[in-house]
Structures are given as C-alpha cells and as structure tokens.
Design a protein around this motif. Structure first.
Motif, short mmCIF file in Angstrom:
data_model
loop_
_atom_site.label_atom_id
_atom_site.label_comp_id
_atom_site.label_asym_id
_atom_site.label_seq_id
_atom_site.Cartn_x
_atom_site.Cartn_y
_atom_site.Cartn_z
N LYS A 90 3.46 4.02 2.48
CA LYS A 90 2.25 4.75 2.86
C LYS A 90 1.07 4.29 1.99
CE LYS A 90 3.41 9.03 5.09
NZ LYS A 90 4.83 9.00 5.43
N LEU A 91 -0.07 4.11 2.64
CA LEU A 91 -1.29 3.75 1.91
C LEU A 91 -2.42 4.66 2.36
CD1 LEU A 91 -1.16 -0.16 2.13
CD2 LEU A 91 -0.86 1.22 0.06
N HIS A 104 -3.13 6.56 -11.34
CA HIS A 104 -3.14 6.20 -9.92
C HIS A 104 -4.47 5.53 -9.55
CE1 HIS A 104 -3.36 6.65 -5.55
NE2 HIS A 104 -2.06 6.44 -5.64
N TYR A 105 -4.40 4.48 -8.76
CA TYR A 105 -5.59 3.63 -8.58
C TYR A 105 -6.78 4.33 -7.94
CZ TYR A 105 -4.74 3.04 -3.53
OH TYR A 105 -4.60 3.26 -2.19
N SER A 144 8.00 5.69 -5.58
CA SER A 144 6.65 5.92 -6.12
C SER A 144 5.69 4.84 -5.63
CB SER A 144 6.67 5.88 -7.65
OG SER A 144 7.60 6.80 -8.15
N MET A 145 6.15 3.60 -5.66
CA MET A 145 5.29 2.50 -5.22
C MET A 145 4.98 2.63 -3.72
SD MET A 145 4.56 0.62 -7.86
CE MET A 145 4.15 -1.06 -7.42
N GLU A 146 5.96 3.11 -2.97
CA GLU A 146 5.75 3.26 -1.53
C GLU A 146 4.85 4.44 -1.20
OE1 GLU A 146 9.74 3.17 0.02
OE2 GLU A 146 9.54 1.02 0.46
N ASP A 147 4.65 5.31 -2.16
CA ASP A 147 3.76 6.44 -1.95
C ASP A 147 2.37 6.07 -2.44
OD1 ASP A 147 2.58 8.88 -1.56
OD2 ASP A 147 3.56 9.85 -3.27
N ASP A 148 1.67 5.29 -1.65
CA ASP A 148 0.31 4.88 -1.96
C ASP A 148 0.18 4.28 -3.36
OD1 ASP A 148 -2.41 4.52 -1.40
OD2 ASP A 148 -2.96 6.47 -2.26
N LEU A 149 1.15 3.43 -3.69
CA LEU A 149 1.10 2.65 -4.93
C LEU A 149 0.93 3.56 -6.16
CD1 LEU A 149 1.16 -0.51 -5.23
CD2 LEU A 149 -1.24 -0.36 -5.84
N ASN A 150 1.87 4.48 -6.31
CA ASN A 150 1.79 5.37 -7.46
C ASN A 150 2.42 4.69 -8.68
OD1 ASN A 150 1.83 7.39 -9.34
ND2 ASN A 150 2.39 8.98 -7.88
#
Ligand SMILES: [Zn+2]
Length: 465
Positions: free
Chosen positions: A2-3, A296-297, A358-364
């Motif tokens: 997800k993004l 988070h970015y 975590s990475m798949e959750d909007d690059l957490n």
C-alpha cells in the motif's frame, strides 16, 4: 503493497502498469549549489522504496533529473565568471559524491539533464500549441491553464481562488495570471537554443514532463518528490502532460514531508543551513541515511545533533550485532537443531515478516528499523558458541537481507588511520628496497579495505572510497 497517493489522499494498493516493472520519476536538483540535508530526504526515501521493489522482484526504471539550465545557475555563473556548464557540472559531480556516500543505488539510476532534451521539449510545446493549450507572446510561450482539465486536482487548490489571489503585473503578457512559462525568450548573455519562437530556453515545469515521457513513457507508475513540489511544480506537470497525451501522467504521486533543523525552518538567514557535505565532516553519511529513515517519510522530521548522536549509537548497536554474529559464525559447529531451537527460529521469521509488513504499509521504515533491533536483541540474548551454525547463519542472512533493503549496515571492515599509516610506511620502505611485489601487495590489501593510495610529489596520499 500500500502507498499513500497524494492524488486521492488515500493509501492505495499499489498496482504497476506492467506486472514485473515499476517506473519511477523523482524530481532532482537544480544544480547550482551543494545539496542540503533537506534535499537528502527524497534521495534516501525513494531510493529505499526502489530497493524494496527490487527486493520484491520488480525491474525498476528509476529516473532523477538534473535541471542544468535555470536562473540560479546563470546568476552563479555570471558572479563566478564561468560558464553555466562549469557550474552545473561541478554540482552534478558533488551530487553524485553525496549520493554515493548516502548509499543511494546510483548504478541503477537514470540521470537525464534538461539541456539534453531541448528538442523533445520543443516538440512537446508545439503539440500543446496545436491543441490550443499554449500560446506564444513575442518569443515567450505560456501554458493556458483554463484548457487543463481539473487544474488543482493534486494540490486540491481551487482554480478560481488561485486566479483571484494571484499577483498581476502591469506589463503582464499572460492571458491568465496563473498561466506559466513553457519557453522563455533569451535574454542577453544567457544560454539559449533555437526554436520556432526564436532563441530561448525551457521553463522548469516542462523539463520534468518531457524527460519523464521521453524515458519512461506517457504514463508512469510513480512520480515522487518533496511535499513543497506539489504546487505549482507537480500540478503544472500534470496539466501539461495530461493535456498533451490525454492519459494519466502518473498513477501514484508520492511526497515526503519537510525537514526542520532544531524545530526551525532551515534557512541561510537563520544560520541553520547545512549541506550534506557539512554533515559529512561530523557524521558518517550512513548515520544521515539512518536518521532519514527513522521517521515515516510523510511526517515532518527534525534534524539535530542530539538526534544524530542517538542514531549514530543505534547504528553502532546494529553493527555490533552484525559482528557478534560474524564472530559466532566462525566458531559455531554444524549440528542438528533440537525442538526448542526449531521453535526459536520461528521468532526470527516473525521479525522478518513484521519488517516486510511495515515496508508494505506505505514504506513504514521506522517500524522496519524496530524489527532489525529485535533481531539483534534476539541474537544477543539467545546465541552463544554452542548454538548450531545453521541458526546463526539463518539469522545473519536475514539481518543482512533486510538491512540491504534500507541501504544500511554495508560498511566494510574499517582500518584505523594508525593502521593505514603503518601500511603506507611499510610500502614506502618496500619501494625503496625495490621490492615492488610487496609494495603492490600492500596497495592491493588496502584497496580491498576501501583505501585508495595516490603517489604525489609531496608523498603518498590516501582516501577512503
Ligand atoms: Zn520535477
């Protein structure tokens, strides 16, 4: 995966246009100065996203442009009495040096320069004129925003508000105050190119639309950059590109949050302006990379020496965990895992899947980093010289695999300055003794450890690569 898509203001499931390929365009720098610490955020964040896509098996086409003709570059060239090209080349080299020190995956990056795409820009602008979306006034060509569909859809700005709020110059030659320049008529002493509208140079927004289209195609998967670029830059890119192609320009728009210094906006006048080069004198740039990924970015991030100090220690803890595992790997014996050990091993898998989730959750990346600490903690408390080799190997490989996605823990075994100087001395003596074989061996050994020697008239100089 997800993004968060700025266009829809929602986290969306990411679906690339092609099954196994991702196209990304990240707005790059205008090369008139050294990059500052705020510029480093999109470099590191979107590089990490790219690394994650590669990890997931995608072929990633990744473009970061250089704006190498612009008012600021021209001004600097005039002040320093050098050419525009001298300035842009100098700062492109400096950018590349910083990018490499930040472990940005440069071998995989396409870096177009605006001045190499002038022909394509002229064609693009001609296309817009043909569609009635652009007009020429005495050598200046403007985009007519009233022709663009849904102008303001990215930044969620209302076109009427924009028009009524815009400052209108008395000598305004634009039809609408919000129209923007696609092509600027040449002024005396400026670099210029021939065009159907006379000599001139491109406006800033058109550069990105054209380079993205020329290299990646009409519709790209991801367009990214700092949040400050949403308006007007990205809004104008959308307006031009979608008016010309009548297709969506980018399916996902990603924006990173802004960086403050000691909770203040970074500015030269406040004296809190840091270039990446400045930071590198105080900290290894891997610490800066780690810092930029620790939040988070999309959130704001605050830079301070204290926080950098903490992250430096945190990174060292991970490095220690890594070298402990390396030490144990050397000692450990091959033996079967008992039931309890097999159970334990599942914990490592759990940390890995938490990292990936975590990475798949909007690059957490902040949560992903937490899993790395869990892995190291787990190894430190559970492993010793009697632990089966397989367990240590398994854990070590996961730690390296996940760290590679973040672009950290890749530092080579470092020699201390003292050791380097001793080896250089030994090599100098070997050369005096005409023992060139030994001298070469020492040079090679240093090379392997990332130290390059240079023989100069003042003696041997060395640097780390
Ligand atoms: Zn751009």
């Amino acid at each position: 995966m997800k993004l968060y898509n700025t266009l829809t203001r929602k986290k969306e499931e990411f679906k690339p246009i092609k099954d196994n390929e991702v196209t990304m365009y990240v707005c790059g720098p205008t090369v008139y100065d050294y990059i500052h610490v705020g510029n480093a955020r999109p470099m590191v964040v979107f590089d990490t996203l790219r690394r994650f896509f590669i990890y997931k098996g995608y072929d990633v086409k990744y473009v970061v442009n250089f704006t190498d003709v612009d008012d600021k570059i021209i001004k600097k060239a005039n002040t320093e009495r050098v050419t525009v090209k001298d300035i842009s080349e100098k700062y492109i080299d400096a950018y590349m040096e910083s990018a490499k020190a930040l472990n940005v995956y440069e071998e995989n990056t396409i870096h177009p320069k605006a001045t190499e795409f002038i022909k394509n820009m002229i064609e693009f602008i001609e296309g817009l004129i043909d569609k009635g979306a652009a007009y020429n006034v005495d050598g200046n060509v403007y985009f007519n925003i009233e022709i663009a569909k849904d102008y303001g859809k990215l930044s969620k700005k209302n076109i009427e508000d924009l028009i009524s709020g815009a400052r209108v110059d008395i000598n305004e030659e634009k039809r609408n105050p919000m129209d923007f320049a696609l092509w600027k008529k040449a002024k005396e002493g400026e670099p210029s190119w021939d065009s159907p509208w006379g000599k001139g140079r491109p406006g800033w927004h058109i550069e990105c639309s054209v380079m993205a289209k020329s290299i990646l195609g009409d519709t790209i998967d991801i367009h990214a950059g700092g949040e400050d670029l949403q308006f007007p830059h990205h809004e104008n890119e959308i307006a031009q590109s979608e008016t010309l192609t009548e297709k969506p320009f980018a399916n996902y728009w990603l924006h990173n949050g802004m960086l403050t210094i000691d909770n203040q906006k970074m500015s030269k006048s406040l004296g809190n302006f840091f270039t990446v080069k400045d930071i590198s004198k105080e900290f290894d740039l891997e610490v800066l990379r780690f810092f930029l990924l620790s939040v988070h970015y999309r959130n704001p991030i605050n830079f301070s020496r204290d926080v950098m100090g903490q992250l430096k220690n945190g990174l060292e803890r991970l490095y220690n965990g890594k070298s402990n595992l390396e030490y144990l790997l050397d000692k450990a014996l091959d033996k079967e895992l008992d039931e309890a050990e097999k159970e334990k091993l599942k914990e490592i898998d759990k940390y890995k899947s938490y990292f990936i989730k975590s990475m798949e959750d909007d690059l957490n990346t902040a949560d992903a980093i937490a899993s790395l600490f869990e892995i190291v903690k787990f190894a430190n408390t559970n492993f010793n010289e009697n632990t089966p080799k397989f367990m240590i190997q398994y854990t070590y490989e996961i730690l390296i695999e996940l760290s590679n996605i973040l672009g950290i823990l890749s530092r080579k075994e470092e020699l201390l300055e003292e050791e380097i100087l001793k080896l250089i001395e030994k090599r100098t003596q070997a050369r005096k003794d005409k023992n060139y074989k030994l001298a070469d061996e020492i040079r090679d050994e240093l090379n392997k450890k990332g130290i390059v020697l240079e023989d100069t008239q003042e003696g041997v100089k060395w640097k780390r690569i």
